[in-house]
Design a protein around this motif. Structure first.
Motif, PDB file in Angstrom:
ATOM      1  N   GLN A 113      47.263  35.925  31.238  1.00 26.35           N
ATOM      2  CA  GLN A 113      46.727  37.118  31.884  1.00 26.35           C
ATOM      3  C   GLN A 113      46.642  36.956  33.396  1.00 26.35           C
ATOM      4  OE1 GLN A 113      43.813  39.703  29.422  1.00 26.35           O
ATOM      5  NE2 GLN A 113      43.144  37.598  29.059  1.00 26.35           N
ATOM      6  N   THR A 114      46.221  35.780  33.865  1.00 22.40           N
ATOM      7  CA  THR A 114      46.117  35.551  35.307  1.00 22.40           C
ATOM      8  C   THR A 114      47.476  35.601  35.977  1.00 22.40           C
ATOM      9  OG1 THR A 114      44.202  34.124  34.913  1.00 22.40           O
ATOM     10  CG2 THR A 114      45.249  33.989  37.077  1.00 22.40           C
ATOM     11  N   GLY A 115      48.464  34.969  35.352  1.00 21.01           N
ATOM     12  CA  GLY A 115      49.794  34.903  35.933  1.00 21.01           C
ATOM     13  C   GLY A 115      50.592  36.182  35.803  1.00 21.01           C
ATOM     14  N   HIS A 116      50.119  37.106  34.990  1.00 13.83           N
ATOM     15  CA  HIS A 116      50.810  38.393  34.825  1.00 13.83           C
ATOM     16  C   HIS A 116      49.955  39.550  35.335  1.00 13.83           C
ATOM     17  CE1 HIS A 116      53.034  35.791  32.041  1.00 13.83           C
ATOM     18  NE2 HIS A 116      54.025  36.649  32.132  1.00 13.83           N
ATOM     19  N   ASN A 117      49.041  39.247  36.238  1.00 17.49           N
ATOM     20  CA  ASN A 117      48.123  40.238  36.766  1.00 17.49           C
ATOM     21  C   ASN A 117      48.787  41.071  37.851  1.00 17.49           C
ATOM     22  OD1 ASN A 117      45.737  41.149  38.586  1.00 17.49           O
ATOM     23  ND2 ASN A 117      44.718  40.325  36.788  1.00 17.49           N
ATOM     24  N   SER A 118      48.341  42.309  38.001  1.00 17.20           N
ATOM     25  CA  SER A 118      48.919  43.181  39.029  1.00 17.20           C
ATOM     26  C   SER A 118      48.554  42.731  40.435  1.00 17.20           C
ATOM     27  CB  SER A 118      48.455  44.628  38.823  1.00 17.20           C
ATOM     28  OG  SER A 118      47.062  44.732  39.043  1.00 17.20           O
ATOM     29  N   GLY A 119      47.492  41.918  40.578  1.00 14.29           N
ATOM     30  CA  GLY A 119      47.124  41.383  41.883  1.00 14.29           C
ATOM     31  C   GLY A 119      46.201  42.265  42.699  1.00 14.29           C
ATOM     32  N   VAL A 120      45.647  43.307  42.107  1.00 10.98           N
ATOM     33  CA  VAL A 120      44.773  44.217  42.851  1.00 10.98           C
ATOM     34  C   VAL A 120      43.356  43.649  42.939  1.00 10.98           C
ATOM     35  CG1 VAL A 120      43.758  46.527  42.922  1.00 10.98           C
ATOM     36  CG2 VAL A 120      46.118  46.224  42.170  1.00 10.98           C
ATOM     37  N   ILE A 121      42.788  43.667  44.128  1.00  6.94           N
ATOM     38  CA  ILE A 121      41.367  43.358  44.327  1.00  6.94           C
ATOM     39  C   ILE A 121      40.636  44.695  44.239  1.00  6.94           C
ATOM     40  CG2 ILE A 121      39.609  42.382  45.854  1.00  6.94           C
ATOM     41  CD1 ILE A 121      41.828  40.757  47.195  1.00  6.94           C
ATOM     42  N   HIS A 122      40.022  44.948  43.100  1.00  5.24           N
ATOM     43  CA  HIS A 122      39.405  46.248  42.841  1.00  5.24           C
ATOM     44  C   HIS A 122      38.077  46.388  43.587  1.00  5.24           C
ATOM     45  CE1 HIS A 122      42.216  47.749  39.812  1.00  5.24           C
ATOM     46  NE2 HIS A 122      42.312  46.498  39.385  1.00  5.24           N
ATOM     47  N   SER A 123      37.740  47.623  43.903  1.00  5.85           N
ATOM     48  CA  SER A 123      36.529  47.893  44.687  1.00  5.85           C
ATOM     49  C   SER A 123      35.293  48.086  43.821  1.00  5.85           C
ATOM     50  CB  SER A 123      36.739  49.141  45.549  1.00  5.85           C
ATOM     51  OG  SER A 123      36.945  50.292  44.725  1.00  5.85           O
ATOM     52  N   GLY A 124      35.468  48.506  42.553  1.00  9.42           N
ATOM     53  CA  GLY A 124      34.326  48.748  41.670  1.00  9.42           C
ATOM     54  C   GLY A 124      33.981  50.201  41.491  1.00  9.42           C
ATOM     55  N   ILE A 125      34.901  51.102  41.829  1.00 11.99           N
ATOM     56  CA  ILE A 125      34.599  52.534  41.790  1.00 11.99           C
ATOM     57  C   ILE A 125      34.580  53.103  40.376  1.00 11.99           C
ATOM     58  CG2 ILE A 125      37.025  53.205  42.072  1.00 11.99           C
ATOM     59  CD1 ILE A 125      36.048  55.569  43.778  1.00 11.99           C
ATOM     60  N   TYR A 126      35.310  52.509  39.451  1.00 16.01           N
ATOM     61  CA  TYR A 126      35.528  53.144  38.150  1.00 16.01           C
ATOM     62  C   TYR A 126      34.390  52.972  37.146  1.00 16.01           C
ATOM     63  CZ  TYR A 126      40.405  53.463  39.659  1.00 16.01           C
ATOM     64  OH  TYR A 126      41.551  53.747  40.345  1.00 16.01           O
ATOM     65  N   TYR A 127      33.537  52.010  37.324  1.00 16.25           N
ATOM     66  CA  TYR A 127      32.697  51.546  36.226  1.00 16.25           C
ATOM     67  C   TYR A 127      31.314  52.197  36.222  1.00 16.25           C
ATOM     68  CZ  TYR A 127      36.512  48.480  37.134  1.00 16.25           C
ATOM     69  OH  TYR A 127      37.770  48.029  37.407  1.00 16.25           O
ATOM     70  N   LYS A 128      30.759  52.293  35.023  1.00 12.31           N
ATOM     71  CA  LYS A 128      29.472  52.954  34.842  1.00 12.31           C
ATOM     72  C   LYS A 128      28.406  52.321  35.733  1.00 12.31           C
ATOM     73  CE  LYS A 128      26.130  54.154  31.221  1.00 12.31           C
ATOM     74  NZ  LYS A 128      25.809  54.039  29.785  1.00 12.31           N
ATOM     75  N   PRO A 129      27.688  53.137  36.509  1.00 11.12           N
ATOM     76  CA  PRO A 129      26.655  52.595  37.392  1.00 11.12           C
ATOM     77  C   PRO A 129      25.640  51.742  36.631  1.00 11.12           C
ATOM     78  CG  PRO A 129      27.096  54.874  37.959  1.00 11.12           C
ATOM     79  CD  PRO A 129      27.870  54.592  36.698  1.00 11.12           C
ATOM     80  N   GLU A 130      25.254  50.638  37.240  1.00  9.19           N
ATOM     81  CA  GLU A 130      24.287  49.670  36.695  1.00  9.19           C
ATOM     82  C   GLU A 130      24.883  48.805  35.586  1.00  9.19           C
ATOM     83  OE1 GLU A 130      21.381  49.093  38.152  1.00  9.19           O
ATOM     84  OE2 GLU A 130      21.989  50.648  39.567  1.00  9.19           O
ATOM     85  N   SER A 131      26.131  49.023  35.209  1.00  5.99           N
ATOM     86  CA  SER A 131      26.743  48.162  34.199  1.00  5.99           C
ATOM     87  C   SER A 131      27.115  46.821  34.824  1.00  5.99           C
ATOM     88  CB  SER A 131      27.999  48.814  33.618  1.00  5.99           C
ATOM     89  OG  SER A 131      29.025  48.899  34.607  1.00  5.99           O
ATOM     90  N   LEU A 132      27.262  45.798  33.967  1.00  2.68           N
ATOM     91  CA  LEU A 132      27.682  44.494  34.459  1.00  2.68           C
ATOM     92  C   LEU A 132      29.047  44.580  35.128  1.00  2.68           C
ATOM     93  CD1 LEU A 132      26.702  41.778  31.803  1.00  2.68           C
ATOM     94  CD2 LEU A 132      26.080  41.839  34.228  1.00  2.68           C
ATOM     95  N   LYS A 133      29.942  45.364  34.549  1.00  2.00           N
ATOM     96  CA  LYS A 133      31.279  45.489  35.126  1.00  2.00           C
ATOM     97  C   LYS A 133      31.200  45.980  36.570  1.00  2.00           C
ATOM     98  CE  LYS A 133      34.823  47.041  32.887  1.00  2.00           C
ATOM     99  NZ  LYS A 133      35.773  47.801  32.043  1.00  2.00           N
ATOM    100  N   ALA A 134      30.373  47.005  36.799  1.00  2.00           N
ATOM    101  CA  ALA A 134      30.255  47.561  38.148  1.00  2.00           C
ATOM    102  C   ALA A 134      29.646  46.537  39.105  1.00  2.00           C
ATOM    103  CB  ALA A 134      29.401  48.828  38.110  1.00  2.00           C
TER     104      ALA A 134
END
Length: 467
Positions: free
Chosen positions: A86-107
C-alpha cells in the motif's frame, strides 16, 4: 452472485485483451538484515515486535524506539523489501483533512499528521511540493455538497481553505484548464495546504530512524503462527522473559514479550492467529490509474478533485501530480480478486473464495450494485474514463493517456457489509491476548496521518502493556 462476479471479471478480461526478515539459512542462524546498509540483528528475541513494514508499522516502530530506548524492538516484514504494497503504490497526496467527519479520529489525525509530515520532510530533506488542490463543482447540483464540504473543512481546522467562484478559478494557476462545457468550473474549494510526496521514501526514512535508535529490521519473515511458549515445570529464563513465539512459514522462530501488528492487507488474517474474530474482514479494492502523456502534463499544475458523493466510499477520479513530474489520473475502485493483485487479471483462489463467501461483501455489492458495475465498466473501457476527465479538462483526449500503475486498498468491512471508516484495535483470547495489540484498521489517509497514528499506537501500547 458468483455468476455475476465471474461474468464481470471475464468480460473485463476480454475487453483488456488479454514486512521482515527471515533467516538466510547460514550456519550462524542469525536473521538476515535488510538490504541497503541495515544493521545486522544481534538477537532473535525482542521486548516488542512490530509485524508489518509499511509506513504505519515503520512509523509505529520508530515512535516506540524513540520513546523506549531501553527496549529491544524488532520489525518483521514478509517481503524482501520494505513499504512495497500500500505504501509503495500510494498516490503520494498529503491530504489536508477536509473530507472527514468533524471530531472523528480520521479528521484529527489527518490534520495533525499532515503538519507532522511537512515538518518531518523539511528536517530530513525529503522532497515534497505543497501544490494545493481544487475540489471543483461542475454541476449546479454539486454546489450544496461543495459548500457543506467547505464548512466541514473549517470545522476540522484545515488551513487556508477558500471557497472560490468561477472567475477566481480562472485566476488560479492550477485551475487555468479546469472547465466544463467550455465554461469555467462553477465553484471550487481551494485547498492550498494539500501537497505531494514520495511516501515510500518517507517510510524508508522512518526505518532508518528506527535502526539508528537501536531497532532491528528483519525482512522475508512471513508470520504464520503466533502463540505462547509451552508451559512446563522447567521454564527457562527466556521463556519467562520472552513468552511469545512467532513462527514463519519455514518454521523459524522469533521470541518476544509483546507484539504490535500493522499488517495492512493481511491485518484480519494476522489477528485471527491470536484468536480474534474474523470481523472486520479486509476486502481488497484495486484502484487503476491512467497516466497523462508528458507532452500534455502542462494541463495539470495541482491536484484537481471532483465533489465527492457521500453515497459512495471513494473520492472519485481525480488529477494527481507526482514528484517525478508525471500526472496520474484516477483511480477507479474495483474489487480485486487477489489481496496483492495490482493487475486486472491477478487472481488468488484463496482470496477469491473468501470474497464470494463473505456475506457482508455480498450485501455491500447489492447495496451499491450500479456503482460497482459502473466502476468495472470504466476499468475496461478507457473512453468512459476519459469522458469523466473531460468534465474538468476538456482538452484531454483518449490519445493523451495511457494505462498506468495500480494500488490495492485494504478496506475493512463488518459482517453487515458496512465499510469501517475509523481505527480498530484488538487483542485476542487467552493469555496471548494480553501480549498483543492488533491495528486491524488504519484507514486512508493513513500515509498522511502516519506520524500522528504512530503516536496514538505508542500511547496504546504503553497503556495496554504497562511499559
Amino acid at each position: 452472485m458468483v455468476a455475476v462476479l465471474r461474468y464481470l471479471r471475464g468480460s473485463c478480461r476480454q475487453a483488456l485483451g488479454g514486512f521482515l526478515g527471515g533467516f538466510s539459512g547460514s550456519a550462524s542462524g542469525r536473521p538476515r538484515p535488510l538490504c541497503g546498509g541495515s544493521r545486522r540483528a544481534s538477537t532473535s528475541s525482542f521486548d516488542i515486535v512490530v509485524v508489518g513494514g509499511g509506513i504505519v508499522g515503520l512509523a509505529s516502530a520508530r515512535a516506540l524506539a524513540l520513546r523506549h530506548p531501553q527496549l529491544k524492538i524488532g520489525v518483521l516484514e514478509k517481503e524482501k523489501d520494505l513499504a512495497v504494497h500500500q505504501t509503495g503504490h500510494n498516490s503520494g497526496v498529503i491530504h489536508s483533512g477536509i473530507y472527514y467527519k468533524p471530531e472523528s479520529l480520521k479528521a484529527k489525525l489527518c490534520v495533525k499528521g499532515s503538519a507532522l509530515i511537512y515538518e518531518y520532510c523539511k528536517q530530513k530533506g525529503i522532497p515534497y511540493k505543497q501544490c494545493g488542490k481544487l475540489i471543483v463543482a461542475v454541476d449546479q447540483e454539486e454546489i450544496p455538497r461543495l459548500q457543506a464540504l467547505y464548512e466541514r473543512g473549517l470545522q476540522n481546522g484545515v488551513q487556508g481553505l477558500r471557497l472560490i467562484q468561477q472567475e477566481d478559478i480562472k485566476k488560479k494557476e492550477q485551475g487555468q484548464h479546469v472547465t466544463y462545457e467550455n465554461k469555467q468550473g462553477l465553484m471550487a474549494i481551494d485547498c492550498p495546504y494539500t501537497g505531494i510526496v514520495d511516501y515510500r521514501q518517507v517510510a524508508l526514512s522512518f526505518a532508518q530512524d528506527f535502526q539508528e535508535a537501536g531497532g532491528s529490521v528483519l525482512t522475508s519473515f512471513e508470520v504464520e503462527r503466533i502463540g505462547m511458549a509451552k508451559e512446563s515445570s522447567s521454564e527457562s529464563k527466556e521463556d519467562l522473559q520472552y513468552p511469545v513465539v512467532i513462527k514463519n512459514s519455514k518454521g523459524e522462530e522469533i521470541r518476544c514479550q509483546y507484539i504490535v501488528t500493522c499488517a495492512g492487507l493481511y491485518s484480519d488474517r494476522i489477528s485471527e492467529l491470536s484468536g480474534c474474530s474474523p470481523h472486520p474482514t479486509i476486502v481488497p479494492f484495486r484502484g487503476d490509474y491512467l497516466l497523462l502523456k508528458p507532452e500534455k502534463s502542462y494541463l495539470v499544475k495541482g491536484n484537481i478533485y471532483p465533489v465527492p458523493d457521500s453515497r459512495f466510499p471513494f473520492l472519485g477520479i481525480h488529477f494527481t501530480p507526482r514528484m517525478d513530474g508525471s500526472i496520474w489520473l484516477g483511480p477507479n475502485a474495483v474489487l480485486a480478486f487477489k489481496r496483492e493483485g495490482y493487475r486486472f487479471f491477478d487472481f488468488s483462489a484463496k482470496d477469491f473464495m473468501e470474497i464470494i463467501m463473505n456475506s457482508g461483501l455480498i450485501k455491500l455489492v447489492f447495496q451499491n450494485f450500479s456503482y460497482s458495475v459502473n466502476e468495472m465498466y470504466k476499468a475496461c473501457f478507457l473512453a468512459v474514463t476519459v469522458k469523466n476527465l473531460q468534465k474538468f479538462v476538456p482538452e484531454i483526449t483518449i490519445h493523451d493517456i495511457q494505462r498506468g500503475p495500480a494500488g490495492v486498498r485494504a478496506q475493512a468491512m463488518d459482517r453487515d457489509g458496512r465499510l469501517v471508516e475509523d481505527f480498530v484495535f484488538d487483542g485476542g483470547v487467552g493469555a496471548i491476548g494480553n501480549q498483543i495489540l492488533h491495528v486491524r484498521n488504519a484507514p486512508s489517509p493513513a500515509a498522511t496521518s502516519s506520524l500522528a497514528i504512530s503516536e496514538m499506537i505508542a500511547d496504546e501500547v504503553q497503556q495496554r502493556f504497562g511499559l
